[in-house]
Design a protein around this motif. Structure first.
Motif, PDB file in Angstrom:
ATOM      1  N   LEU A   1      25.607   7.564  -7.399  1.00  0.00           N
ATOM      2  CA  LEU A   1      26.120   8.424  -5.961  1.00  0.00           C
ATOM      3  C   LEU A   1      25.202   8.384  -5.195  1.00  0.00           C
ATOM      4  O   LEU A   1      25.256   8.360  -3.614  1.00  0.00           O
ATOM      5  N   ASP A   2      24.429   9.045  -5.170  1.00  0.00           N
ATOM      6  CA  ASP A   2      22.870   8.716  -4.291  1.00  0.00           C
ATOM      7  C   ASP A   2      22.814   7.501  -3.483  1.00  0.00           C
ATOM      8  O   ASP A   2      22.944   7.584  -2.194  1.00  0.00           O
ATOM      9  N   ALA A   3      22.947   6.460  -4.081  1.00  0.00           N
ATOM     10  CA  ALA A   3      22.554   5.336  -3.420  1.00  0.00           C
ATOM     11  C   ALA A   3      23.573   5.007  -2.858  1.00  0.00           C
ATOM     12  O   ALA A   3      23.801   3.619  -2.371  1.00  0.00           O
ATOM     13  N   LEU A   4      24.767   5.005  -2.713  1.00  0.00           N
ATOM     14  CA  LEU A   4      25.952   5.281  -1.910  1.00  0.00           C
ATOM     15  C   LEU A   4      26.112   5.556  -0.854  1.00  0.00           C
ATOM     16  O   LEU A   4      26.690   4.794   0.883  1.00  0.00           O
ATOM     17  N   GLN A   5      24.827   5.838  -0.160  1.00  0.00           N
ATOM     18  CA  GLN A   5      25.021   6.704   1.143  1.00  0.00           C
ATOM     19  C   GLN A   5      25.696   7.482   1.559  1.00  0.00           C
ATOM     20  O   GLN A   5      26.090   7.317   2.973  1.00  0.00           O
ATOM     21  N   GLN A   6      26.594   8.249   1.265  1.00  0.00           N
ATOM     22  CA  GLN A   6      27.885   9.015   1.751  1.00  0.00           C
ATOM     23  C   GLN A   6      27.737  10.784   1.183  1.00  0.00           C
ATOM     24  O   GLN A   6      27.060  10.946   0.289  1.00  0.00           O
ATOM     25  N   PRO A   7      27.781  11.579   1.902  1.00  0.00           N
ATOM     26  CA  PRO A   7      28.399  13.007   1.862  1.00  0.00           C
ATOM     27  C   PRO A   7      29.150  12.733  -0.092  1.00  0.00           C
ATOM     28  O   PRO A   7      30.027  12.594   0.364  1.00  0.00           O
ATOM     29  N   ILE A   8      28.433  13.428  -1.024  1.00  0.00           N
ATOM     30  CA  ILE A   8      29.497  13.709  -1.882  1.00  0.00           C
ATOM     31  C   ILE A   8      29.121  14.584  -2.403  1.00  0.00           C
ATOM     32  O   ILE A   8      28.283  15.697  -3.071  1.00  0.00           O
ATOM     33  N   ALA A   9      30.489  15.592  -3.062  1.00  0.00           N
ATOM     34  CA  ALA A   9      29.953  16.754  -4.352  1.00  0.00           C
ATOM     35  C   ALA A   9      30.449  16.610  -4.497  1.00  0.00           C
ATOM     36  O   ALA A   9      31.689  16.462  -5.662  1.00  0.00           O
ATOM     37  N   VAL A  10      29.414  17.449  -6.496  1.00  0.00           N
ATOM     38  CA  VAL A  10      29.392  16.148  -7.318  1.00  0.00           C
ATOM     39  C   VAL A  10      29.528  17.832  -8.460  1.00  0.00           C
ATOM     40  O   VAL A  10      28.811  18.667  -8.018  1.00  0.00           O
ATOM     41  N   VAL A  11      31.210  18.319  -9.588  1.00  0.00           N
ATOM     42  CA  VAL A  11      30.647  19.383  -9.866  1.00  0.00           C
ATOM     43  C   VAL A  11      30.573  19.027 -11.273  1.00  0.00           C
ATOM     44  O   VAL A  11      31.272  18.128 -11.743  1.00  0.00           O
ATOM     45  N   GLY A  12      29.301  19.440 -11.913  1.00  0.00           N
ATOM     46  CA  GLY A  12      28.909  18.688 -13.114  1.00  0.00           C
ATOM     47  C   GLY A  12      29.561  19.840 -14.268  1.00  0.00           C
ATOM     48  O   GLY A  12      29.012  21.560 -13.554  1.00  0.00           O
ATOM     49  N   LEU A  13      30.217  19.626 -15.256  1.00  0.00           N
ATOM     50  CA  LEU A  13      30.186  21.197 -16.410  1.00  0.00           C
ATOM     51  C   LEU A  13      29.316  21.224 -17.413  1.00  0.00           C
ATOM     52  O   LEU A  13      28.900  19.973 -17.980  1.00  0.00           O
ATOM     53  N   TYR A  14      28.796  22.039 -18.183  1.00  0.00           N
ATOM     54  CA  TYR A  14      27.932  21.896 -19.125  1.00  0.00           C
ATOM     55  C   TYR A  14      28.487  23.535 -20.202  1.00  0.00           C
ATOM     56  O   TYR A  14      28.869  24.088 -19.146  1.00  0.00           O
ATOM     57  N   ASN A  15      28.142  23.094 -21.612  1.00  0.00           N
ATOM     58  CA  ASN A  15      28.842  24.206 -21.971  1.00  0.00           C
ATOM     59  C   ASN A  15      27.903  25.897 -22.205  1.00  0.00           C
ATOM     60  O   ASN A  15      28.258  26.367 -22.206  1.00  0.00           O
ATOM     61  N   THR A  16      26.530  24.883 -22.821  1.00  0.00           N
ATOM     62  CA  THR A  16      26.060  25.833 -23.044  1.00  0.00           C
ATOM     63  C   THR A  16      24.374  25.592 -23.023  1.00  0.00           C
ATOM     64  O   THR A  16      23.571  26.598 -22.243  1.00  0.00           O
ATOM     65  N   THR A  17      23.772  24.658 -22.178  1.00  0.00           N
ATOM     66  CA  THR A  17      22.819  24.592 -21.627  1.00  0.00           C
ATOM     67  C   THR A  17      22.564  24.123 -19.999  1.00  0.00           C
ATOM     68  O   THR A  17      22.986  22.417 -19.866  1.00  0.00           O
ATOM     69  N   LEU A  18      22.241  24.272 -19.326  1.00  0.00           N
ATOM     70  CA  LEU A  18      22.202  23.996 -17.590  1.00  0.00           C
ATOM     71  C   LEU A  18      21.431  22.923 -17.537  1.00  0.00           C
ATOM     72  O   LEU A  18      20.555  22.196 -18.247  1.00  0.00           O
ATOM     73  N   PRO A  19      21.632  21.781 -17.106  1.00  0.00           N
ATOM     74  CA  PRO A  19      21.072  20.887 -16.925  1.00  0.00           C
ATOM     75  C   PRO A  19      20.308  21.087 -16.150  1.00  0.00           C
ATOM     76  O   PRO A  19      20.090  21.246 -14.982  1.00  0.00           O
ATOM     77  N   THR A  20      19.476  19.852 -16.286  1.00  0.00           N
ATOM     78  CA  THR A  20      17.927  20.097 -15.591  1.00  0.00           C
ATOM     79  C   THR A  20      18.237  19.690 -13.884  1.00  0.00           C
ATOM     80  O   THR A  20      19.535  18.449 -13.995  1.00  0.00           O
ATOM     81  N   GLN A  21      18.202  20.144 -12.924  1.00  0.00           N
ATOM     82  CA  GLN A  21      19.205  19.905 -11.911  1.00  0.00           C
ATOM     83  C   GLN A  21      17.886  19.371 -10.681  1.00  0.00           C
ATOM     84  O   GLN A  21      16.663  19.059 -10.861  1.00  0.00           O
ATOM     85  N   GLN A  22      18.080  17.677  -9.948  1.00  0.00           N
ATOM     86  CA  GLN A  22      16.836  17.501  -9.309  1.00  0.00           C
ATOM     87  C   GLN A  22      18.066  17.288  -7.798  1.00  0.00           C
ATOM     88  O   GLN A  22      18.566  17.909  -7.205  1.00  0.00           O
ATOM     89  N   GLN A  23      17.400  17.098  -6.890  1.00  0.00           N
ATOM     90  CA  GLN A  23      17.416  17.047  -5.261  1.00  0.00           C
ATOM     91  C   GLN A  23      18.494  15.253  -4.969  1.00  0.00           C
ATOM     92  O   GLN A  23      17.357  14.242  -5.454  1.00  0.00           O
TER      93      GLN A  23
END
Length: 135
Positions: free
Chosen positions: A8-30
């Motif tokens: 998605l980042d490589a598409l070079q368009q502003p996109i808002a993503v909501v990621g769901l998780y159950n118990t462990t927060l995923p590693t966050q990247q910029q």
């Protein structure tokens, strides 16, 4: 999930993503072009799913949550079926309840087809095109 976010980042368009998780927060990247917000959600809880779908009104859902281990599915077949189906039904019902024109892509494991020298997979380029009509 990380590969998809990089795509998605490589598409070079502003996109808002909501990621769901159950118990462990995923590693966050910029990312340069997308913003990612993680929200805790129990996909077995229809009310929890409905609240999130209503709040964020997604245009697209990439559904990756499942018991993906074929070995585990053989050890606990009923739990696997109930979980995998319930997650998907709760998502679909929430989208339907709020009458959203959301496109949903449900991703499974190629392992369910067994070993194959001829199996191939092609991309679905129109899935992310907001102008295409749902079929």
């Amino acid at each position: 999930m990380q590969h998809f976010l990089q795509y998605l980042d490589a598409l070079q368009q502003p996109i808002a993503v909501v990621g769901l998780y159950n118990t462990t927060l995923p590693t966050q990247q910029q990312y340069a072009n997308i913003s990612v917000t993680y929200v805790q959600c129990n996909l077995m809880d229809a009310n929890d799913v409905e609240t999130i779908v209503n709040q964020y009104a997604p245009t697209h859902i990439l559904h990756l949550a499942a018991q993906s281990s074929v070995a585990q599915s053989w050890l606990q077949p009923a739990d696997t079926m109930i979980g995998n189906i319930s997650y998907f039904v709760n998502i679909c019902e929430a989208v339907r309840k709020y009458q959203l024109p959301t496109k949903i892509l449900y991703v499974g494991s190629a392992e369910v087809y067994g070993a194959s020298d001829t199996f191939s997979c092609t991309a679905f380029p129109n899935f992310w095109d907001n102008t295409s009509k749902a079929e």
